[in-house]
Design a protein around this motif. Structure first.
Motif, PDB file in Angstrom:
ATOM      1  N   GLY A 188      33.835  27.551  15.134  1.00  0.00           N
ATOM      2  CA  GLY A 188      33.930  28.694  16.051  1.00  0.00           C
ATOM      3  C   GLY A 188      35.285  29.330  15.984  1.00  0.00           C
TER       4      GLY A 188
ATOM      5  N   GLY B  64      28.222  33.639  14.568  1.00  0.00           N
ATOM      6  CA  GLY B  64      27.547  32.652  15.408  1.00  0.00           C
ATOM      7  C   GLY B  64      26.112  33.027  15.738  1.00  0.00           C
TER       8      GLY B  64
ATOM      9  N   SER C  54      27.386  27.814  18.783  1.00  0.00           N
ATOM     10  CA  SER C  54      28.447  27.396  19.702  1.00  0.00           C
ATOM     11  C   SER C  54      27.905  27.429  21.122  1.00  0.00           C
ATOM     12  CB  SER C  54      29.618  28.365  19.590  1.00  0.00           C
ATOM     13  OG  SER C  54      29.226  29.617  20.101  1.00  0.00           O
TER      14      SER C  54
ATOM     15  N   ALA D  29      31.574  19.577  23.374  1.00  0.00           N
ATOM     16  CA  ALA D  29      30.651  20.557  22.791  1.00  0.00           C
ATOM     17  C   ALA D  29      29.392  19.915  22.204  1.00  0.00           C
ATOM     18  CB  ALA D  29      31.375  21.377  21.743  1.00  0.00           C
TER      19      ALA D  29
ATOM     20  N   MET E 134      34.156  24.221  17.188  1.00  0.00           N
ATOM     21  CA  MET E 134      33.078  24.884  17.851  1.00  0.00           C
ATOM     22  C   MET E 134      33.561  25.733  18.962  1.00  0.00           C
ATOM     23  SD  MET E 134      30.140  23.218  19.727  1.00  0.00           S
ATOM     24  CE  MET E 134      29.392  24.591  20.308  1.00  0.00           C
ATOM     25  N   SER E 135      33.277  25.239  20.137  1.00  0.00           N
ATOM     26  CA  SER E 135      33.615  26.068  21.257  1.00  0.00           C
ATOM     27  C   SER E 135      35.111  26.263  21.327  1.00  0.00           C
ATOM     28  CB  SER E 135      33.174  25.399  22.525  1.00  0.00           C
ATOM     29  OG  SER E 135      34.096  24.416  22.793  1.00  0.00           O
TER      30      SER E 135
END
Lengths: 500, 181
Positions: free
Chosen positions: A273, A317, A329, A437, B1-2
């Motif tokens: 991300g 994404g 994400s 996550a 990711m986040s």
């Protein structure tokens, strides 16, 4: 396709949708400019407000917050040296020194243009890549889908956090949490222990809000004691020359395109991300630069790389989400939720069954990129003030919004009790260095994985089909390779960390 | 990711780097993962009692059992790693728990207020519970000066009565009303 595109545009270019998108852009920029307020939190808090909107209006508003959020992180990164969101970490490397050397307006304008071009490139790649990928994905059987989820989970676990075992543990914990409540095939109650609280399972939005907002805010409270911000670096008058910055940005076309493509690619990998993309794009730009020694001192190349890289992840994404039904994400997961709330199933058939909606989303990405550009260029001086909002205001206000979001989802008080439980558990996990996550992705992918596994074995009891069907086998091999690479990478890190 | 992950990592590395807490950290892992192994084991047994289906080879309990079995193995793996760290770490100095509690007093205070708020929402209604929560947390986090107190009061009213109005009258979603309706 053309028909769906025009139908999507027809729904998108209406006054209410464009008005809520504009509000979304402003909210995204403001929220991300506040240190400690992440894009995920902004998206999570926007979700309950979209329940009463029609699906495209709701998702377009959230996309506007998303795209706006990537630009907002730039403001505090450039002016305070504090990344508004972790996806702006690399922006601080050069935008902050540039601002401190007396050119804050140049740093901001370069960042805004780079963000715009990054978002634009990602939207174009999304439009080109997602439909053909979805066409292939609809041909996948239950075996391939199950293997795809295994692959996604291993990638997430190996990319996030410092320990792969911990990443796998939280991912699997998410898969387990998803099994609480009614079984997706037979409706049998599982692990509810006759508690009303557990009868409906854990709604994944409650898990998401608890994990990402509540535990994150508690961390912010801890950090508030250690960092004092918002007093030293915002100049009273910022010389803001957007056209000069546009010319300067376009003098680095290769950097701009390369960083944007890095962002798109990283965004499309489940588990990666903006937080990874900006650093990777920055690193690539530094390697390719003729003057790498200037990186970190306020070079425009660094600002362009980081900002175009992180903004481009927004479109990237969406590729696995739209084409495969797998959110790349947490933010994509919330976008998925906003569609599911309206009863729209996410998966490769989305583009076939709701083409107007998907093409409307593509156009919304483009429109949001333009809106962010216009809003930032015309209101930058106002946005500079929002970095001053203290944590003593952010923390309680966001916590209240979390409670509203969790409650409004199903109008159930039990959901806010679950929110508290999940938030506390998430806080404990984060204190012990567990990445959070994978847990959320596990909760989302759990029912899909279980349904496909059971469907595959209902169709044919021969389990070796998972290994003999070529696509399924390829995905499982990729899962093993991703784990092997992660182990190798960590062993190398450990080896180099040891003193000679 | 986040976006959160990197911030988590940064904070985590700071924590792990602290020699004094290394042993305590390993012990906390052993306790948490040990408790999880026991919990997952019990749930694994419980999942075995879930009904099977005549239509499919896997019943309701099979997938959870598969996941729980892997979870137990992974938790045992983490415990083995942490046990080595626990053995190799220097003994923590006295009063570590007290110091930890003091260092986290604000977070723990906010968490306690949040728990009370959650319990209070159905009892007092959203508006009143939120008003109290917003005021108390802002005071806890250091709002003291008259100007800040006035701003805090405006924020408390806006985000309690304002949100309630927004959801009730605009979105037609009624938040808990409580006895003061």
């Amino acid at each position: 396709m053309t028909e769906a595109l025009f139908a999507g545009m027809d729904q998108l270019f209406t006054l209410p949708t464009m008005a809520t998108m504009l509000l979304g852009v402003v909210a995204g920029v403001i929220a991300s400019a506040i240190p400690g307020f992440t894009i995920t939190m902004a998206i999570v808090l926007t979700l309950p407000l979209t329940f009463t909107m029609d699906p495209l209006q709701g998702v377009a508003t959230m996309l506007a917050v998303y795209v706006g959020g990537y630009s907002g992180g730039l403001i505090s990164a450039a002016l305070l040296g504090i990344p508004g969101t972790p996806s702006s970490v690399a922006t601080t490397f050069d935008a902050f020194p540039m601002a401190r050397s007396g050119q804050p307006g140049r740093a901001l304008a370069l960042g805004i243009w780079s963000s715009f071009f990054g978002a634009l490139v990602s939207a174009i790649v999304l439009i080109i890549a997602a439909p053909p990928l979805a066409m292939i994905a609809v041909k996948l059987g239950a075996w391939e889908y199950f293997s795809l989820i295994i692959f996604a989970m291993t990638v997430v676990a190996s990319l996030v956090g410092k320990s792969m075992l911990k990443g796998l543990m939280t991912g699997l914990l998410g898969l387990f949490i998803a099994t609480v409540g009614a079984d997706p095939m037979m409706g049998v109650a599982r692990f509810t222990f006759d508690f009303d609280l557990l009868a409906n399972g854990f709604p994944f939005l409650v898990v998401l809000i608890g994990i990402f907002a509540v535990s994150q805010l508690l961390q912010e409270v801890e950090d508030a004691e250690q960092t004092k911000h918002g007093k030293q670096l915002i100049p009273a008058n910022v010389a803001f020359k957007p056209l000069d910055a546009l010319r300067e940005t376009l003098t680095y076309p290769i950097n701009l395109i390369r960083s944007s493509l890095v962002g798109v690619f990283i965004g499309a990998v489940p588990g990666a991300g903006g937080s990874i993309a900006n650093l990777l794009a920055y690193d690539q730009a530094k390697r390719a630069s003729k003057t790498p020694e200037k990186f970190g001192t306020g070079t425009p190349e660094g600002v362009i790389a980081s900002e175009s890289g992180n903004s481009a992840t927004s479109g990237g994404g969406l590729i696995p989400m739209i084409a495969l039904g797998i959110p790349g994400s947490a933010v994509d997961a919330v976008l998925m939720a906003s569609l599911m709330v309206h009863g729209i199933g996410i998966g490769p058939r989305l583009i076939l069954d709701h083409g107007d909606l998907v093409y409307g989303m593509f156009m919304a990405m483009l429109l949001a990129a333009f809106m962010v550009l216009v809003v930032c260029l015309f209101s930058m001086r106002f946005f500079l003030r929002v970095t001053d909002v203290p944590r003593s205001v952010i923390v309680p206000v966001v916590l209240v919004c979390c409670v509203v979001g969790a409650f409004a989802l199903n109008n159930r008080v039990t959901d806010i009790y679950l929110l508290l439980g999940v938030g506390v558990f998430g806080y404990i996990l984060s204190k012990l260095d567990y990445p959070l996550a994978p847990l959320v992705l596990g909760v989302i992918l759990g029912p899909i994985a279980e349904t496909n596994l059971r469907r595959a074995l209902m169709t044919d009891e021969n389990w070796t089909l998972f290994f003999t069907r070529p696509i399924s086998l390829t995905l499982l091999i990729l899962a093993v390779v991703s784990v092997a690479f992660a182990i190798r990478h960590r062993l190398r890190q450990r080896h180099t960390a040891k003193p000679a | 990711m986040s976006p959160q992950s990197s911030s988590q990592q940064t904070r985590s590395s700071d924590r792990v780097a602290d020699d004094d807490t290394r042993r305590a950290n390993a012990l906390a892992h052993l306790l948490l993962n040990g408790a999880l192994v026991v919990l997952f084991g019990a749930l694994f047994v419980q999942a075995g009692a879930l009904p099977s289906s005549m239509w499919e080879p896997l019943g309701s309990g099979s997938f959870p059992r598969l996941v729980l079995a892997v979870l137990m193995v992974i938790n045992l793996g983490i415990m083995a790693q942490e046990w080595r760290r626990y053995r190799g770490a220097p003994r923590a100095s006295a009063g570590l728990v007290k110091r930890w509690m003091w260092r986290h007093r604000l977070a723990l205070g906010v968490l306690a207020l949040f728990a009370l708020y959650i319990v209070g929402v159905p009892m007092l209604g959203f508006r009143l519970a939120s008003l109290l929560f917003l005021t108390l947390v802002q005071l806890t986090l250091g709002v003291r000066r008259p100007r800040s107190l006035a701003i805090a009061a405006i924020i408390a009213v806006t985000f309690s009565f304002g949100i309630d109005w927004l959801f009730r009258d605009v979105f037609i979603i009624s938040l808990p009303r409580g006895p003061f309706g």
